[in-house]
Design a protein around this motif. Structure first.
Motif, mmCIF file in Angstrom:
data_model
loop_
_atom_site.group_PDB
_atom_site.id
_atom_site.type_symbol
_atom_site.label_atom_id
_atom_site.label_comp_id
_atom_site.label_asym_id
_atom_site.label_seq_id
_atom_site.Cartn_x
_atom_site.Cartn_y
_atom_site.Cartn_z
ATOM 1 N N LEU A 216 0.826 -1.219 0.000
ATOM 2 C CA LEU A 216 0.000 0.000 0.000
ATOM 3 C C LEU A 216 0.862 1.271 0.000
ATOM 4 C CD1 LEU A 216 -2.903 1.141 0.030
ATOM 5 C CD2 LEU A 216 -2.820 1.067 2.536
ATOM 6 N N TRP B 164 -8.829 2.243 0.703
ATOM 7 C CA TRP B 164 -8.111 1.875 1.932
ATOM 8 C C TRP B 164 -8.588 2.785 3.060
ATOM 9 C CZ3 TRP B 164 -4.526 4.897 4.756
ATOM 10 C CH2 TRP B 164 -4.339 6.184 4.232
ATOM 11 N N ASN B 165 -8.324 2.409 4.278
ATOM 12 C CA ASN B 165 -8.685 3.250 5.413
ATOM 13 C C ASN B 165 -7.697 3.198 6.565
ATOM 14 O OD1 ASN B 165 -11.319 4.803 5.424
ATOM 15 N ND2 ASN B 165 -11.916 2.911 4.422
ATOM 16 N N CYS B 166 -7.396 1.985 7.039
ATOM 17 C CA CYS B 166 -6.689 1.886 8.323
ATOM 18 C C CYS B 166 -5.182 1.665 8.203
ATOM 19 C CB CYS B 166 -7.304 0.762 9.150
ATOM 20 S SG CYS B 166 -6.939 -0.896 8.501
ATOM 21 N N LYS B 167 -4.736 1.053 7.132
ATOM 22 C CA LYS B 167 -3.337 0.642 6.978
ATOM 23 C C LYS B 167 -2.861 -0.196 8.168
ATOM 24 C CE LYS B 167 1.027 2.340 5.182
ATOM 25 N NZ LYS B 167 2.051 2.308 6.225
ATOM 26 N N ALA B 168 -3.778 -0.959 8.729
ATOM 27 C CA ALA B 168 -3.428 -1.788 9.890
ATOM 28 C C ALA B 168 -4.102 -3.153 9.834
ATOM 29 C CB ALA B 168 -3.816 -1.056 11.174
ATOM 30 N N GLY B 169 -4.606 -3.531 8.668
ATOM 31 C CA GLY B 169 -5.214 -4.851 8.537
ATOM 32 C C GLY B 169 -6.522 -5.007 9.284
ATOM 33 N N LYS B 170 -7.207 -3.894 9.564
ATOM 34 C CA LYS B 170 -8.408 -3.996 10.383
ATOM 35 C C LYS B 170 -9.698 -3.520 9.714
ATOM 36 C CE LYS B 170 -6.894 -6.220 13.771
ATOM 37 N NZ LYS B 170 -7.020 -7.606 13.328
ATOM 38 N N CYS B 171 -9.586 -2.711 8.664
ATOM 39 C CA CYS B 171 -10.819 -2.183 8.067
ATOM 40 C C CYS B 171 -11.328 -3.052 6.918
ATOM 41 C CB CYS B 171 -10.629 -0.745 7.599
ATOM 42 S SG CYS B 171 -9.632 -0.584 6.100
ATOM 43 N N GLY B 172 -10.454 -3.861 6.362
ATOM 44 C CA GLY B 172 -10.857 -4.756 5.278
ATOM 45 C C GLY B 172 -11.091 -4.069 3.942
ATOM 46 N N SER B 173 -10.583 -2.843 3.773
ATOM 47 C CA SER B 173 -10.860 -2.083 2.542
ATOM 48 C C SER B 173 -9.883 -2.357 1.402
ATOM 49 C CB SER B 173 -10.788 -0.579 2.826
ATOM 50 O OG SER B 173 -11.636 -0.242 3.886
ATOM 51 N N CYS B 174 -8.633 -2.674 1.725
ATOM 52 C CA CYS B 174 -7.581 -2.616 0.713
ATOM 53 C C CYS B 174 -7.349 -3.959 0.006
ATOM 54 C CB CYS B 174 -6.283 -2.115 1.332
ATOM 55 S SG CYS B 174 -5.598 -3.279 2.523
ATOM 56 N N LEU C 22 -4.375 -8.412 1.431
ATOM 57 C CA LEU C 22 -4.571 -7.019 1.847
ATOM 58 C C LEU C 22 -3.312 -6.255 1.436
ATOM 59 C CD1 LEU C 22 -5.972 -7.397 5.494
ATOM 60 C CD2 LEU C 22 -7.272 -6.998 3.387
ATOM 61 N N CYS D 36 -2.210 -3.526 2.576
ATOM 62 C CA CYS D 36 -1.512 -2.925 3.720
ATOM 63 C C CYS D 36 -0.806 -3.956 4.588
ATOM 64 C CB CYS D 36 -2.464 -2.097 4.572
ATOM 65 S SG CYS D 36 -3.611 -3.072 5.558
HETATM 66 FE FE1 FES Z 1 -7.496 -1.320 6.310
HETATM 67 FE FE2 FES Z 1 -5.751 -2.505 4.644
HETATM 68 S S1 FES Z 1 -6.234 -0.407 4.782
HETATM 69 S S2 FES Z 1 -7.162 -3.438 6.001
#
Ligand code: FES
Ligand code: SF4
Ligand code: F3S
Length: 250
Positions: free
Chosen positions: A34, A52-62, A72, A74
């Protein structure tokens, strides 16, 4: 100094046409895919679309596909690739492309709506729900789902099989049925048999590809799909035993 140029191929296009575009991008130590996509946006591809949203593997967007593997963006570290390796990033294959790496995942929302919600037993008010810790733990694993849809994208039942989408809820939503089936207070009805007859559980031939791509390491196949298949068979042949157990467990 831990910096190098990496050859990337990124899919660019929309719902009518598209192609892989070559980029040589700077990669620094500790970066994830990412970061590289963001660097492209900041430099030579300002209009590259990515969700994308969280860059922490938690939002499930990427969610996307990297070298053909659903991942993912990120959570995929650049050091998993050799410096001279071409890294190819494409959108999820099972869902229609909106633009570049962004797909229309509304298939999943449709499937979510088709799962009947938790149904409390009659006469029990929300504040009065009581359940044993062991029953809480049984489905706890399933609640870790971040709805990234990587499992939905990977399952061969719908990947390249548009014609199965109508009948098949996909691993994530069959798992939701399992979660509710394991809930001692759910009075909706026979969710295992319903999964089989109305949500396409029978399409699943337990290839476990869904489990392999789950970033939360949920054992979707072993802990949700296989138990539901077994229950669907048991209950079809002996519905009274199931009903008895259900009442007894309350
Ligand atoms: Fe949230 Fe990858 S940006 S899971
Ligand atoms: Fe993603 Fe795993 Fe949830 Fe599937 S079950 S949507 S792979 S987190
Ligand atoms: Fe598909 Fe997972 Fe079953 S990949 S076939 S839902 S085990």
């Amino acid at each position: 100094n831990g910096t190098h140029l990496q050859h990337f191929k990124v899919w660019r296009g929309d719902d009518t046409k598209g192609e892989l575009v070559d980029y040589a991008v700077e990669v620094n130590e500790g970066e994830v895919v990412l970061d590289i996509i963001h660097r492209l946006q900041a430099t030579e591809a300002n209009d590259l679309a990515v969700r994308w949203n969280c860059k922490a593997g938690k939002c499930g967007s990427c969610s996307a596909e990297i070298n053909g593997r659903p991942r993912l963006l990120c959570m995929t570290r650049m050091n998993t690739f050799a410096e001279n390796e071409v890294v190819t990033v494409t959108p999820l294959r099972t869902f229609p492309v909106i633009r570049d790496l962004v797909t229309d995942v509304s298939f999943n929302y449709t499937k979510a709506r088709e799962i009947p919600s938790f149904t409390p037993p009659e006469g029990v008010e929300p504040g009065e729900y009581r359940m044993q810790q062991v029953d809480v733990e049984r489905s706890q694993e399933f609640r870790k789902c971040i709805e990234c849809y990587l499992c939905q994208n990977t399952c061969h039942v719908v990947r390249d099989h548009e014609e199965n989408k109508q009948e098949f809820a996909g691993p994530r939503y069959l798992m939701r049925m399992a979660e509710l089936d394991m809930h001692p207070l759910d009075a909706h009805g026979n969710r295992a048999v319903e999964s089989q007859e109305e949500h396409g559980l029978g399409f699943c031939n337990i290839t476990k590809c869904c489990t392999e791509v789950c970033p939360e390491h949920i054992k979707i196949t072993d802990n949700a799909l296989i138990p539901m298949k077994e229950r669907a068979v048991d209950r079809k042949y002996d519905p009274l035993v199931w009903l008895g157990n259900k009442i007894f467990r309350r």
